[in-house]
Design an enzyme around this catalytic site. Structure first.
Site, mmCIF file in Angstrom:
data_model
loop_
_atom_site.group_PDB
_atom_site.id
_atom_site.type_symbol
_atom_site.label_atom_id
_atom_site.label_comp_id
_atom_site.label_asym_id
_atom_site.label_seq_id
_atom_site.Cartn_x
_atom_site.Cartn_y
_atom_site.Cartn_z
ATOM 1 N N SER A 132 -26.457 6.245 -15.247
ATOM 2 C CA SER A 132 -25.944 5.215 -14.546
ATOM 3 C C SER A 132 -27.539 4.592 -13.378
ATOM 4 O O SER A 132 -28.516 5.018 -13.364
ATOM 5 C CB SER A 132 -25.099 5.703 -13.295
ATOM 6 N N GLY A 134 -17.634 4.134 -3.769
ATOM 7 C CA GLY A 134 -17.380 4.561 -2.131
ATOM 8 C C GLY A 134 -16.831 3.676 -1.158
ATOM 9 O O GLY A 134 -16.031 3.956 -0.064
ATOM 10 N N ASP A 168 -4.873 0.910 -9.513
ATOM 11 C CA ASP A 168 -6.332 -0.393 -9.077
ATOM 12 C C ASP A 168 -6.320 -0.244 -10.808
ATOM 13 O O ASP A 168 -6.525 -1.862 -10.960
ATOM 14 C CB ASP A 168 -6.780 0.847 -8.442
ATOM 15 N N GLY A 175 -13.162 1.385 -1.462
ATOM 16 C CA GLY A 175 -12.097 1.705 -0.920
ATOM 17 C C GLY A 175 -11.554 0.117 -2.158
ATOM 18 O O GLY A 175 -10.752 -0.294 -1.902
ATOM 19 N N LEU A 176 -12.707 -0.403 -3.151
ATOM 20 C CA LEU A 176 -12.013 -1.084 -4.085
ATOM 21 C C LEU A 176 -11.745 -1.077 -5.337
ATOM 22 O O LEU A 176 -12.725 -1.674 -6.182
ATOM 23 C CB LEU A 176 -13.924 -2.536 -3.974
ATOM 24 N N GLU A 199 0.567 -0.955 -0.307
ATOM 25 C CA GLU A 199 0.006 -0.212 -0.175
ATOM 26 C C GLU A 199 1.061 1.271 -0.025
ATOM 27 O O GLU A 199 1.622 1.254 1.022
ATOM 28 C CB GLU A 199 -1.011 -0.142 1.371
ATOM 29 N N HIS A 200 0.705 1.931 -0.611
ATOM 30 C CA HIS A 200 0.992 3.627 -1.271
ATOM 31 C C HIS A 200 2.978 3.314 -1.328
ATOM 32 O O HIS A 200 3.791 4.147 -1.473
ATOM 33 C CB HIS A 200 0.933 4.202 -0.271
HETATM 34 C C1 GLA Z 1 -4.901 4.624 -4.657
HETATM 35 C C2 GLA Z 1 -4.670 4.959 -4.923
HETATM 36 C C3 GLA Z 1 -3.413 3.695 -5.947
HETATM 37 C C4 GLA Z 1 -2.837 3.438 -4.791
HETATM 38 C C5 GLA Z 1 -3.338 2.907 -3.085
HETATM 39 C C6 GLA Z 1 -2.216 2.881 -1.834
HETATM 40 O O1 GLA Z 1 -5.791 2.896 -4.182
HETATM 41 O O2 GLA Z 1 -5.174 4.896 -6.358
HETATM 42 O O3 GLA Z 1 -2.970 4.438 -6.683
HETATM 43 O O4 GLA Z 1 -1.690 4.211 -3.766
HETATM 44 O O5 GLA Z 1 -4.295 3.862 -3.076
HETATM 45 O O6 GLA Z 1 -2.280 2.083 -2.523
#
Ligand code: GLA
Length: 388
Positions: free
Chosen positions: A73, A128, A178, A130-131, A38-39
């Protein structure tokens, strides 16, 4: 036997009802879960996401000689939204329409002429959550438009164009995690991506073979990557890399951390430590999956969460509770997934304790007075493609 057109009949029918004629076809792109990493993407590092079995489908018809875009949509209440491709403004406040418009805009910026088009969206990726519900829309749209305009673009090029739409049009300074999962995912596999050169190795990830499942806990805490939290983490990483004299944090290993601690202020050091240790955890996860299978990665998921909670400071009380309550009830490992500040956690859960874990999480949220979370299992699914 049913034909592809037959299976997508609901979307063809909806399209016809709204627009009064036939769609050219139906395309889809999935949401994603990031298993770990992540990040790390915008630090040129490693990520290990998988495409999930929840997806956005779009029925699209191009309007040659027109510059009008019409969008509907199935999840929206705003009817047909209409735009002119020549009047699009980055960060123009278009709501969900920002995502399809952003990729059309990015395609045009790269020199590909996009005609007007009509698009009907139906998505099963919770918004929303986070997926990557937004990337599912972007990737489905760009896959459709690339084909309909005859543009011959590789998966890597599509990833970068989608990122351009996201960075410059949507206004979120995100990396390539993503889109890569959504565009390059394969059933039964996680996508081990080196974000420096975009090389991919598909890693078999079959939780079911070990009597496990991957449970998503959607906290329903809204998050956004266009506001300050995401950008400030990215800026701290870039400042850390510059102060340590490397092009990106990817170029540091855990052995460099003592030197980093001496040179950096405490906050920047902790941001750097998260990224450096997270990159190492991705590599460890890949090798654990290869040698021992999914049951071996629980402690790596846990360590990733602690690092995001304490060093990168992108968790929130609901995510922490999702993780701790799932672990206490028997999950092998759990972590928040995605950019943070809300969204979802994942819990690698033995089938035998699935109902206990679900009940314990719901009970913990209720006792804490939090909004009831949504829990559902996901498995690695195929990436974006034409369906009919
Ligand atoms: C979001 C961003 C990704 C990535 C993640 C963290 O999903 O769109 O590019 O930076 O956060 O891992």
């Amino acid at each position: 036997m049913t034909s592809p057109e037959h299976e997508q009949q609901d979307l063809f029918t909806s399209f016809r009802e709204v627009f009064g004629h036939e769609a050219d076809g139906v395309w889809m792109a999935p949401g994603r879960v990031n298993l770990i990493g992540e990040h790390t993407d915008y630090n040129d590092g490693f990520v290990l996401p998988f495409a999930i079995d929840r997806r956005a489908r779009v029925a699209v018809r191009t309007l040659p000689d027109s510059r009008t875009v019409r969008l509907v949509s199935a999840q929206g209440t705003d009817g047909v939204l209409e735009f002119d491709l020549d009047s699009l403004e980055p960060q123009g406040g278009y709501g969900w329409a920002t995502y399809p418009l952003g990729v059309a805009w990015a395609l045009e910026r790269s020199g590909i002429r996009v005609p007007g088009f009509e698009l009907f969206l139906d998505s099963t990726v919770p918004l929303g959550s986070g997926l990557s519900s937004s990337h599912a829309i972007e990737c489905a749209t760009i896959t459709a438009l690339a084909e309909l305009t005859g543009a011959s673009l590789s998966a890597q090029e599509l990833v970068l164009l989608t990122q351009k739409g996201e960075n410059d049009f949507v206004g979120a300074p995100t990396g390539i995690l993503d889109q890569s999962a959504s565009l390059r995912g394969e059933r039964g596999h996680a996508v081990f991506l080196d974000c420096r050169d975009q090389s991919v190795e598909l890693i078999p990830f079959d939780a079911e073979a070990d009597d496990l499942l991957m449970l998503v806990i959607d906290t329903r805490v809204a998050h956004s990557h266009s506001d300050g939290g995401y950008a400030s983490r990215r800026a701290a990483c870039e400042a850390g890399a510059a102060a340590l004299g490397v092009p990106a944090l990817r170029d540091l290993g855990v052995d460099d951390l003592p030197r980093a601690k001496e040179l950096l202020d405490d906050l920047t050091f902790r941001r750097v430590r998260h990224v450096v240790t997270e990159d190492a955890r991705v590599l460890e996860t890949v090798s654990a999956l290869k040698s021992e299978g999914a049951a071996a990665i629980g402690s790596l998921l846990d360590a990733s969460h602690v690092s995001m909670r304490d060093d990168f400071e992108i968790s929130c009380p609901e995510l922490d509770l999702a993780v701790s309550s799932a672990r206490d009830a028997g999950a092998l490992g759990a972590r928040m997934t995605g950019g943070g500040f809300g969204g979802s956690a994942i819990a690698l859960t033995p089938r035998a304790v699935e109902s206990q874990v679900r009940a314990a999480v719901l009970e913990a949220f209720s006792a804490a007075g939090f909004t009831e979370p949504q829990l559902f299992a996901v498995s690695p699914a195929e990436g974006a493609r034409r369906l009919a």
